[in-house]
Enzyme design. Structure first.
Site, short mmCIF file in Angstrom:
data_model
loop_
_atom_site.label_atom_id
_atom_site.label_comp_id
_atom_site.label_asym_id
_atom_site.label_seq_id
_atom_site.Cartn_x
_atom_site.Cartn_y
_atom_site.Cartn_z
N THR A 2 0.82 -5.48 4.57
CA THR A 2 1.34 -5.26 2.57
C THR A 2 1.96 -4.03 2.43
O THR A 2 2.92 -4.49 1.28
CB THR A 2 -0.33 -5.70 2.04
OG1 THR A 2 -1.32 -6.61 2.93
CG2 THR A 2 -0.53 -5.58 0.99
N GLY A 3 2.21 -3.41 3.17
CA GLY A 3 2.85 -2.25 2.87
C GLY A 3 3.98 -2.65 2.56
O GLY A 3 4.45 -2.23 1.58
N GLY A 41 -3.78 0.39 3.18
CA GLY A 41 -3.90 -0.56 3.65
C GLY A 41 -2.68 -0.79 5.24
O GLY A 41 -2.86 -0.49 5.49
N SER A 42 -2.36 -1.81 4.89
CA SER A 42 -2.11 -2.69 6.63
C SER A 42 -0.63 -2.45 6.58
O SER A 42 0.04 -2.72 4.82
CB SER A 42 -2.20 -4.27 6.87
OG SER A 42 -2.09 -5.19 5.14
N GLU A 55 -0.26 4.46 2.86
CA GLU A 55 -0.85 4.89 4.28
C GLU A 55 -1.11 3.96 4.66
O GLU A 55 -2.28 2.93 4.15
CB GLU A 55 -2.23 5.61 3.54
CG GLU A 55 -1.97 6.57 2.49
CD GLU A 55 -1.20 8.06 3.81
OE1 GLU A 55 -1.51 8.13 4.99
OE2 GLU A 55 -1.29 8.87 3.52
N LYS A 95 -6.68 0.00 -8.18
CA LYS A 95 -7.70 -1.09 -8.08
C LYS A 95 -8.36 -1.29 -6.60
O LYS A 95 -7.67 -1.22 -5.92
CB LYS A 95 -6.54 -2.22 -7.76
CG LYS A 95 -6.88 -3.92 -7.99
CD LYS A 95 -5.77 -4.84 -7.20
CE LYS A 95 -5.55 -4.76 -5.86
NZ LYS A 95 -6.36 -5.37 -4.71
N CYS A 154 -8.47 3.74 9.71
CA CYS A 154 -7.69 3.51 9.84
C CYS A 154 -6.55 4.29 11.51
O CYS A 154 -5.71 3.77 12.21
CB CYS A 154 -6.36 3.66 9.30
SG CYS A 154 -6.96 5.45 8.34
N GLU A 205 -3.59 -3.68 15.85
CA GLU A 205 -4.45 -3.34 15.44
C GLU A 205 -5.78 -3.88 15.68
O GLU A 205 -5.84 -4.42 14.54
CB GLU A 205 -4.22 -2.13 14.33
CG GLU A 205 -5.82 -1.81 13.39
CD GLU A 205 -5.24 -1.49 11.69
OE1 GLU A 205 -4.07 -2.00 11.78
OE2 GLU A 205 -5.53 0.02 12.04
P1 NAD Z 1 -4.55 -5.49 2.76
O1 NAD Z 1 -3.37 -4.41 3.10
O2 NAD Z 1 -5.46 -6.25 3.44
O3 NAD Z 1 -5.33 -4.45 1.15
C1 NAD Z 1 -4.96 -3.25 0.67
C2 NAD Z 1 -5.22 -3.70 -0.63
O4 NAD Z 1 -3.78 -4.15 -1.09
C3 NAD Z 1 -5.94 -4.08 -1.24
O5 NAD Z 1 -6.77 -4.08 -2.50
C4 NAD Z 1 -5.42 -5.73 -1.32
O6 NAD Z 1 -6.28 -6.66 -2.39
C5 NAD Z 1 -4.36 -5.29 -2.13
N1 NAD Z 1 -3.42 -5.67 -1.88
C6 NAD Z 1 -3.49 -6.89 -0.74
N2 NAD Z 1 -1.87 -8.11 -0.58
C7 NAD Z 1 -1.15 -7.65 -2.40
C8 NAD Z 1 0.46 -7.12 -2.10
N3 NAD Z 1 0.98 -8.10 -1.76
N4 NAD Z 1 0.45 -6.12 -3.21
C9 NAD Z 1 -0.01 -5.54 -4.14
N5 NAD Z 1 -1.51 -5.15 -3.37
C10 NAD Z 1 -1.97 -5.84 -2.16
O7 NAD Z 1 -5.43 -4.29 4.02
P2 NAD Z 1 -7.47 -4.02 4.01
O8 NAD Z 1 -7.58 -5.69 5.09
O9 NAD Z 1 -7.88 -4.25 2.54
O10 NAD Z 1 -7.22 -2.80 4.93
C11 NAD Z 1 -7.55 -2.36 6.72
C12 NAD Z 1 -6.00 -2.24 6.43
O11 NAD Z 1 -5.51 -0.95 5.92
C13 NAD Z 1 -5.80 -1.42 7.90
O12 NAD Z 1 -4.77 -2.08 8.68
C14 NAD Z 1 -5.86 -0.11 8.37
O13 NAD Z 1 -5.69 0.47 9.11
C15 NAD Z 1 -5.39 0.03 6.84
N6 NAD Z 1 -5.89 1.49 6.09
C16 NAD Z 1 -4.79 2.69 6.59
C17 NAD Z 1 -5.54 3.69 6.31
C18 NAD Z 1 -4.53 5.36 5.47
O14 NAD Z 1 -4.66 6.18 5.12
N7 NAD Z 1 -3.31 5.22 7.01
C19 NAD Z 1 -6.30 3.82 5.97
C20 NAD Z 1 -7.68 2.95 5.88
C21 NAD Z 1 -6.94 1.87 5.81
#
Ligand code: NAD
Length: 499
Positions: free
Chosen positions: A253-254, A249-250, A271, A198, A305, A402
């Site tokens: 959310t992680g 992701g963030s 990640e 997704k 990230c 961040e």
């Molecule tokens: P986000 O956490 O808002 O969303 C990431 C994904 O999670 C999206 O697909 C979103 O729809 C989904 N999501 C949202 N709520 C969820 C839930 N409750 N359960 C499961 N999935 C859910 O992040 P973003 O704003 O899309 O991305 C930016 C963040 O990602 C930044 O913090 C960045 O540092 C991080 N990031 C990390 C890496 C890494 O490899 N460490 C790489 C790229 C981005």
């Protein structure tokens, strides 16, 4: 078959969007999408769609199909069914991954233009991202899945093998939708797993198209691709079928993903976000490093990230470093990523633009000064001037959080030990770098950084064979290299008694 599926998808897509993700703009007209979910090898349309915004204009330019709960169930069941056969034939998997690389190489231009339209990045960068997907496929197609004999004597023969886990639920963010998806797809499939993927609702289209293209070479169900709003991620993490969640992701959310995985003890790789420090030692030549340091912070508009997000500079060099970075920022061409010559596009979405503006205002209120930049561009779309901030201290939000945008705080230090301590005094621990004319001295300092990757005289170099992951709140587990492959396996010990 595929064409019929696509026509059906168009018919089904002509519905009023009723459930929308919170991020992208809502659509209130009868809409259709030329993109489809990929479920069980077929192009599948949906009853509703959601709008995808081009961040260079701020306008909806395309509709994306919105997956229902029933369609997600179908995708999960299809991946579970495909797993039984897919896991059994390692050499077939290698061949399929090579074929996938061929398909993706042939689609670089198409994927790149979709990516630029929905993500904002310059076309040349989008091409590099699209092309990297094939590189990752080829790398994993050739990577050994080891069987290790750990004992072979009079007592026993003991072998350690790595078995796939089952269905993987993969969830990606909006900054690098294609490459971050492939960091999961290639190793997971190579190890014998199947996947439901997704993308972010802000950038669903290039990933959906990649799923459609890969369905030409992957057996049905091996990779299902779905898209939708904020409800879809939790449906996936709470679903009974996946045995692993691979999430990028963030941090916030992680943590939700980790809690959702816990009741069922699903494996997780997380990640997450970063707040990477770059520490400059007292022997650096600001003019010599300015260009590399600038791009380590501003690539993809800082929406990386592991971009440099704060720079610690010895007091003696402070003004020179700030001015050298500001000169870089002033010379950069900001514009629509689709236009030739653009070096920095817009931010990806409106909330992110608002967040960056808020962090800069907060810093200025606390005494910081922009040497250059410091405001949004007066034009449609989500553009913000590349910004270098001086007079910033730890404890300011722009330093402690961040920013994920085109703003770089420069922080002075007197004592190197103190700078290292301040660099580490955070929950983040993704990566960091140390810059010096003496690489050995810099490497000794880099080893003291509490993070997953510590670079010397560079930053942001990511390669298929190099593991990448975060310490502390920046993540659990790693991607890439053999370690990334092992993350999609679990160990089985075969112990044969000889007694
Ligand atoms: P986000 O956490 O808002 O969303 C990431 C994904 O999670 C999206 O697909 C979103 O729809 C989904 N999501 C949202 N709520 C969820 C839930 N409750 N359960 C499961 N999935 C859910 O992040 P973003 O704003 O899309 O991305 C930016 C963040 O990602 C930044 O913090 C960045 O540092 C991080 N990031 C990390 C890496 C890494 O490899 N460490 C790489 C790229 C981005």
């Amino acid at each position: 078959m595929r064409l019929a599926g696509r026509r059906a998808a168009h018919r089904l897509g002509m519905q009023i969007a009723d459930r929308l993700p919170s991020g992208p703009a809502p659509s209130d007209e009868v809409q259709m999408s030329q993109y489809t979910l990929t479920v069980d090898g077929k192009a599948v349309g949906t009853d509703s769609t959601f709008g995808v915004v081009n961040p260079a204009t701020g306008e909806v330019f395309e509709q994306a199909p919105q997956c229902t709960r029933e369609q997600l169930d179908a995708a999960m069941r299809s991946s579970a069914a495909a797993y039984r056969g897919w896991r059994t034939d390692e050499s077939a998997r290698r061949e399929v991954l090579r074929a996938a690389a061929g398909v993706l190489t042939g689609a670089v231009d198409e994927l790149a233009s979709i990516l630029t339209a929905e993500q904002g990045k310059p076309l040349a960068e989008a091409r590099r991202e699209a092309a990297s997907t094939a590189t990752w496929c080829r790398y994993y197609a050739d990577l050994d899945l080891p069987r290790e004999v750990i004992q072979d004597n009079d007592q026993a023969y003991v072998e350690v093998t790595r078995r796939p886990l089952g269905v993987v639920a993969a969830i990606t963010p909006w900054n690098y939708p294609l490459s971050l998806a492939m960091w999961k797809i290639a190793p997971a499939l190579m190890a014998g797993n199947t996947m439901v993927l997704k993308p972010s609702p802000f950038t669903p289209l290039a990933t959906l198209r990649m799923g459609e293209l890969l369905a030409r070479v992957l057996p049905p169900g091996v990779l299902n691709v779905v898209a939708g709003g904020d409800e879809l991620g939790p449906w996936m993490t709470g679903h009974e079928i996946p045995r692993k969640i691979s999430f990028t992701g963030s941090v916030a959310t992680g943590k939700r993903v980790a809690s959702a995985a816990a009741p069922d003890l699903k494996r997780v790789t997380l990640e997450l976000g970063g707040n990477d420090p770059a520490i400059l030692l007292d022997d650096v030549d600001p003019a010599a490093i300015a260009q590399r340091l600038f791009w380590a912070a501003f690539r993809n508009n800082g929406q990386v990230c592991s971009a440099v997000k704060r720079v610690y500079v010895p007091e003696r060099l402070y003004d020179d470093v700030a001015e050298a970075l500001a000169a870089q920022a002033r010379s950069v061409r900001v514009g629509d990523g689709a236009e030739a010559g653009t070096e920095l596009g817009p931010l990806n979405n409106k909330p992110q633009l608002a967040r960056v503006a808020e962090l800069v205002e907060n810093a200025i209120a606390a005494g910081a000064k922009p040497v250059t930049g410091g405001r949004a561009l007066d034009r449609p779309g989500y553009f913000y001037e590349p910004t270098i901030l001086v007079g910033v201290q730890d404890g300011t939000r722009i330093v402690d959080e961040e920013q994920f945008g085109p703003v770089l705080p420069i922080i002075p230090y007197r004592d190197l030990d103190d700078a290292i301590e301040r660099s580490n005094a955070t929950h983040f621990g993704l990566s960091g770098s140390v810059w010096s004319a003496d690489a050995d001295r810099a490497a000794a300092v880099a080893a003291r950084l509490e993070c997953g990757t510590a670079w010397v005289n560079t930053h942001l170099v990511l390669q298929p064979h190099q593991p990448f992951g975060g310490a502390k709140w920046s993540g659990i587990g790693v991607e890439n290299g053999p370690w990334g492959l092992y993350g999609f396996t679990e160990i089985q010990v075969l112990h044969r008694s000889k007694l």
